[in-house]
Design a protein around this motif. Sequence first.
Motif, PDB file in Angstrom:
ATOM      1  N   THR A  49       0.829  -1.213   0.000  1.00  7.34           N
ATOM      2  CA  THR A  49       0.000   0.000   0.000  1.00  7.34           C
ATOM      3  C   THR A  49       0.859   1.257   0.000  1.00  7.34           C
ATOM      4  OG1 THR A  49      -0.224  -0.160   2.417  1.00  7.34           O
ATOM      5  CG2 THR A  49      -1.981  -1.114   1.072  1.00  7.34           C
ATOM      6  N   GLN A  50       1.976   1.241   0.700  1.00  5.31           N
ATOM      7  CA  GLN A  50       2.871   2.400   0.664  1.00  5.31           C
ATOM      8  C   GLN A  50       3.380   2.640  -0.750  1.00  5.31           C
ATOM      9  OE1 GLN A  50       5.884   1.589   3.631  1.00  5.31           O
ATOM     10  NE2 GLN A  50       4.698   2.546   5.281  1.00  5.31           N
ATOM     11  N   ASP A  51       3.706   1.546  -1.432  1.00  3.78           N
ATOM     12  CA  ASP A  51       4.192   1.665  -2.802  1.00  3.78           C
ATOM     13  C   ASP A  51       3.112   2.235  -3.716  1.00  3.78           C
ATOM     14  OD1 ASP A  51       6.543   1.219  -4.352  1.00  3.78           O
ATOM     15  OD2 ASP A  51       5.504  -0.407  -5.389  1.00  3.78           O
ATOM     16  N   MET A  52       1.881   1.749  -3.579  1.00  8.03           N
ATOM     17  CA  MET A  52       0.817   2.199  -4.465  1.00  8.03           C
ATOM     18  C   MET A  52       0.314   3.602  -4.099  1.00  8.03           C
ATOM     19  SD  MET A  52      -1.307  -1.118  -5.791  1.00  8.03           S
ATOM     20  CE  MET A  52      -1.742  -1.924  -4.267  1.00  8.03           C
ATOM     21  N   VAL A  53       0.471   3.998  -2.850  1.00  8.15           N
ATOM     22  CA  VAL A  53       0.194   5.394  -2.494  1.00  8.15           C
ATOM     23  C   VAL A  53       1.229   6.296  -3.163  1.00  8.15           C
ATOM     24  CG1 VAL A  53       0.237   7.075  -0.599  1.00  8.15           C
ATOM     25  CG2 VAL A  53      -1.018   4.923  -0.340  1.00  8.15           C
ATOM     26  N   ALA A  54       2.497   5.877  -3.147  1.00  6.76           N
ATOM     27  CA  ALA A  54       3.557   6.661  -3.802  1.00  6.76           C
ATOM     28  C   ALA A  54       3.340   6.745  -5.312  1.00  6.76           C
ATOM     29  CB  ALA A  54       4.924   6.035  -3.502  1.00  6.76           C
ATOM     30  N   GLN A  55       2.696   5.729  -5.889  1.00  6.57           N
ATOM     31  CA  GLN A  55       2.397   5.723  -7.324  1.00  6.57           C
ATOM     32  C   GLN A  55       1.085   6.438  -7.654  1.00  6.57           C
ATOM     33  OE1 GLN A  55       2.488   1.460  -7.739  1.00  6.57           O
ATOM     34  NE2 GLN A  55       4.601   1.446  -8.513  1.00  6.57           N
ATOM     35  N   ASN A  56       0.459   7.028  -6.630  1.00  7.24           N
ATOM     36  CA  ASN A  56      -0.802   7.769  -6.793  1.00  7.24           C
ATOM     37  C   ASN A  56      -1.966   6.887  -7.242  1.00  7.24           C
ATOM     38  OD1 ASN A  56       0.106  10.379  -6.013  1.00  7.24           O
ATOM     39  ND2 ASN A  56       1.130  10.575  -8.002  1.00  7.24           N
ATOM     40  N   LEU A  57      -1.884   5.591  -6.919  1.00  6.79           N
ATOM     41  CA  LEU A  57      -2.984   4.689  -7.223  1.00  6.79           C
ATOM     42  C   LEU A  57      -3.966   4.606  -6.053  1.00  6.79           C
ATOM     43  CD1 LEU A  57      -0.989   1.740  -8.843  1.00  6.79           C
ATOM     44  CD2 LEU A  57      -2.000   3.735  -9.949  1.00  6.79           C
ATOM     45  N   LEU A  58      -3.405   4.606  -4.843  1.00  3.73           N
ATOM     46  CA  LEU A  58      -4.211   4.540  -3.632  1.00  3.73           C
ATOM     47  C   LEU A  58      -3.992   5.799  -2.803  1.00  3.73           C
ATOM     48  CD1 LEU A  58      -3.576   0.833  -2.486  1.00  3.73           C
ATOM     49  CD2 LEU A  58      -5.372   1.705  -3.998  1.00  3.73           C
ATOM     50  N   ARG A  59      -4.893   6.015  -1.850  1.00  7.08           N
ATOM     51  CA  ARG A  59      -4.780   7.145  -0.934  1.00  7.08           C
ATOM     52  C   ARG A  59      -5.100   6.680   0.476  1.00  7.08           C
ATOM     53  NH1 ARG A  59      -8.464  12.007  -2.649  1.00  7.08           N
ATOM     54  NH2 ARG A  59      -7.345  12.907  -0.889  1.00  7.08           N
ATOM     55  N   ASP A  60      -4.480   7.350   1.445  1.00 10.26           N
ATOM     56  CA  ASP A  60      -4.879   7.160   2.835  1.00 10.26           C
ATOM     57  C   ASP A  60      -6.068   8.072   3.097  1.00 10.26           C
ATOM     58  OD1 ASP A  60      -2.995   5.257   3.581  1.00 10.26           O
ATOM     59  OD2 ASP A  60      -1.466   6.782   3.958  1.00 10.26           O
ATOM     60  N   LEU A  61      -7.146   7.480   3.593  1.00 14.01           N
ATOM     61  CA  LEU A  61      -8.388   8.214   3.804  1.00 14.01           C
ATOM     62  C   LEU A  61      -8.767   8.163   5.277  1.00 14.01           C
ATOM     63  CD1 LEU A  61     -10.355   6.562   0.856  1.00 14.01           C
ATOM     64  CD2 LEU A  61      -9.192   8.778   0.801  1.00 14.01           C
ATOM     65  N   PRO A  62      -9.301   9.260   5.798  1.00 14.94           N
ATOM     66  CA  PRO A  62      -9.773   9.210   7.195  1.00 14.94           C
ATOM     67  C   PRO A  62     -10.925   8.234   7.327  1.00 14.94           C
ATOM     68  CG  PRO A  62     -10.476  11.244   6.112  1.00 14.94           C
ATOM     69  CD  PRO A  62      -9.527  10.563   5.173  1.00 14.94           C
ATOM     70  N   ALA A  63     -10.815   7.337   8.290  1.00 13.51           N
ATOM     71  CA  ALA A  63     -11.867   6.345   8.501  1.00 13.51           C
ATOM     72  C   ALA A  63     -12.919   6.890   9.445  1.00 13.51           C
ATOM     73  CB  ALA A  63     -11.270   5.062   9.082  1.00 13.51           C
ATOM     74  N   GLU A  64     -14.159   6.482   9.235  1.00 11.72           N
ATOM     75  CA  GLU A  64     -15.232   6.885  10.133  1.00 11.72           C
ATOM     76  C   GLU A  64     -15.130   6.079  11.427  1.00 11.72           C
ATOM     77  OE1 GLU A  64     -19.037   6.631   8.395  1.00 11.72           O
ATOM     78  OE2 GLU A  64     -18.542   7.897   6.670  1.00 11.72           O
ATOM     79  N   ARG A  65     -15.132   6.786  12.557  1.00 10.43           N
ATOM     80  CA  ARG A  65     -15.064   6.114  13.850  1.00 10.43           C
ATOM     81  C   ARG A  65     -16.462   5.967  14.440  1.00 10.43           C
ATOM     82  NH1 ARG A  65     -10.532   5.738  17.003  1.00 10.43           N
ATOM     83  NH2 ARG A  65      -8.601   6.606  16.208  1.00 10.43           N
ATOM     84  N   PRO A  66     -16.739   4.854  15.127  1.00  9.81           N
ATOM     85  CA  PRO A  66     -18.012   4.749  15.845  1.00  9.81           C
ATOM     86  C   PRO A  66     -18.121   5.868  16.866  1.00  9.81           C
ATOM     87  CG  PRO A  66     -16.883   2.629  15.779  1.00  9.81           C
ATOM     88  CD  PRO A  66     -15.912   3.646  15.265  1.00  9.81           C
ATOM     89  N   GLY A  68     -18.274   8.041  20.023  1.00 12.10           N
ATOM     90  CA  GLY A  68     -17.696   7.824  21.345  1.00 12.10           C
ATOM     91  C   GLY A  68     -16.316   7.222  21.311  1.00 12.10           C
ATOM     92  N   LYS A  69     -15.738   7.009  20.111  1.00 13.09           N
ATOM     93  CA  LYS A  69     -14.399   6.431  19.997  1.00 13.09           C
ATOM     94  C   LYS A  69     -13.490   7.406  19.289  1.00 13.09           C
ATOM     95  CE  LYS A  69     -15.718   1.806  20.650  1.00 13.09           C
ATOM     96  NZ  LYS A  69     -15.148   0.489  20.835  1.00 13.09           N
ATOM     97  N   GLY A  70     -13.451   8.639  19.741  1.00 15.48           N
ATOM     98  CA  GLY A  70     -12.706   9.681  19.055  1.00 15.48           C
ATOM     99  C   GLY A  70     -11.302   9.898  19.573  1.00 15.48           C
ATOM    100  N   ARG A  71     -10.882   9.180  20.623  1.00 15.58           N
ATOM    101  CA  ARG A  71      -9.552   9.412  21.173  1.00 15.58           C
ATOM    102  C   ARG A  71      -8.502   8.580  20.450  1.00 15.58           C
ATOM    103  NH1 ARG A  71     -10.322   9.510  27.749  1.00 15.58           N
ATOM    104  NH2 ARG A  71     -11.748  11.281  27.830  1.00 15.58           N
ATOM    105  N   GLY A  72      -7.239   8.989  20.671  1.00 15.61           N
ATOM    106  CA  GLY A  72      -6.141   8.224  20.093  1.00 15.61           C
ATOM    107  C   GLY A  72      -5.825   8.655  18.665  1.00 15.61           C
ATOM    108  N   ARG A  73      -4.919   7.921  18.068  1.00 16.52           N
ATOM    109  CA  ARG A  73      -4.489   8.224  16.705  1.00 16.52           C
ATOM    110  C   ARG A  73      -5.656   8.055  15.731  1.00 16.52           C
ATOM    111  NH1 ARG A  73       0.657   5.029  14.622  1.00 16.52           N
ATOM    112  NH2 ARG A  73       1.522   6.261  16.346  1.00 16.52           N
ATOM    113  N   PRO A  74      -5.841   9.019  14.817  1.00 18.79           N
ATOM    114  CA  PRO A  74      -6.961   8.917  13.865  1.00 18.79           C
ATOM    115  C   PRO A  74      -6.866   7.629  13.038  1.00 18.79           C
ATOM    116  CG  PRO A  74      -5.983  11.097  13.794  1.00 18.79           C
ATOM    117  CD  PRO A  74      -5.081  10.263  14.649  1.00 18.79           C
ATOM    118  N   ALA A  75      -8.002   6.956  12.899  1.00 23.20           N
ATOM    119  CA  ALA A  75      -8.026   5.739  12.085  1.00 23.20           C
ATOM    120  C   ALA A  75      -7.871   6.104  10.608  1.00 23.20           C
ATOM    121  CB  ALA A  75      -9.333   4.993  12.307  1.00 23.20           C
TER     122      ALA A  75
END
Length: 409
Positions: A49-66, A68-75
Motif C-alpha cells: 500500500t505504501q508503494d501504491m500510495v507513492a504511485q498515486n494509485l491509492l490514498r490514505d483516507l480518514p476512517a469513520e469512527r463509531p 464515542g471512539k474519538g480518542r487516540g491516533r486517527p483511524a
Amino acid sequence: MARHASDSDTVRRQNRGLVLEALRLTGPLPRTQLAAQTGLSHATITAITQDMVAQNLLRDLPAERPEGKGRGRPAVDVGFNRAAAYVALVEVDVNRTRLSLVDYGGTLVDRIESANDPDTFRQAPAPEYLATRIDQLRSRNPVEAANLRRVAISLQGILDRNGTGLKWSPITHLAGHDIGGSLSRRFGIPVSLHKRGRLLAEGTRWLDPDLRDASVATVFVGSTVAMGITFRGEILGRSDEGATEFGHMNHVPEGALCRCGMRGCVEAYAADYGVLRTAYSVPDHHAPAATVPPAQYEGLISRAYQGDRAVTHAFNLAGRAIGFGLNRLMAVFDPAHIVVVGPGARAFPFMQTEIEAALAASLVCRVNGTPEIRTHLDESEPIFRGLTMKTLHEVDQAEFAVLPAVEAR
C-alpha cells in the motif's frame, strides 16, 4: 538469479492484484482488515500500500469512527485515488446509447445519452457514431480525458470471433462493423465489447452481496429478453466474453415471428414488441415493431395494473414463454436464484403465476424445489455496474498490478 527475480516479480504482481481486488470488492479498508481479507501479512500489506500510495494509485483516507471512539491516533483506511485513471463506458440498446465517464474509484463523472431509432446506425456507421460521442464526452472533460485508460461497450447481439464487432444484432445496421478495432486505433487505448447478458450476471453479483458466490440466472425483460448466468459466482457463457441466447430459445415451433427472423423464440412473446403485438391482437406472423418507445411499454404495464384483460393476457403469455424457457434451462443448469431485471420486472406480478407453473413442471424443481425469484426494477443499474466493475478490474490487473516498485525504477 534471473529465475529468482522473475518469480519474485510474479509474486509481487499477484499480491498487488489481490490488494486491488479486495478494495474493489469491499471499498476502503484499514490495513489490518486488508491483510485479513487477502490473507497477506500485515508487513506485506504495508509495503504494497505504501508503494501504491507513492504511485498515486491509492490514498490514505480518514476512517469513520463509531460514536464515542474519538480518542487516540486517527483511524486510516486505504482507498482508491479517484484521479488515477478514467474509463468510458458505452451502453447501446434498441432505444438508446448512453456514455458514462467513470473515475478509478467507480464514481460517475459525466454522462451523455441519446435516443436510437431504426435509422440511427444507417445514417452513421457504428464506429463513426460512437467515436463522435466519445469525442463529445472527452471534450466536456479535458482533464479527465488525458488519463482515459479504456473504453468498454455493452451491446445486444452475437459477437464475432475477434470480439471487435457483431455478427448479428436486434439493433438495425449495427452488425458487420469492426467497432472495437476502429475505436482503439482512433483513440489509442484498449476498447472492449461485451454482451449484455454477461454484464447482467456480473452486475447482479456486485449489487447483491448475497448472490456474489451463488448460482444465479439473471433474466432481462424489456426491449429484448436476455440472460446471464453464474455458477457459484463464476460467469458462464459460450466463451470468456459470451452469454446465453436465452431470448432466442425456441418456445413454440413455427410460432410468433421474432426480430431475429426466426419463429417461436421466447423473445417473440416476452419482449416489449411481443407483448404489444398480443395486447392489440396483431397476428403473430406480422413483422415485429423495430422499436417500442419506453413510454408505450410503461403504458402497457399501467394498463395491466388497471385491469385491462387484453394486456394482462399478453403478460401472462410472456410469463409462460419465460417460464418454459427456464424449465428447459433447469435440465442443464440448476440455479439457486432467478433474478428478473429490466422494465418488464414491473410487470412480474402478471407473469409470476405462469413462470412458477412452468418451473413446477420441471423434474429438477420437483426434486430440489423452485429457485428463489427476485426482481430488480432498473435494468441499467446491473448492466452499468457490471460494465464498471469489469472494466476497472481490467485496469487494476493489466496496468497497475504489473507496475514495478517505486524503489526499483
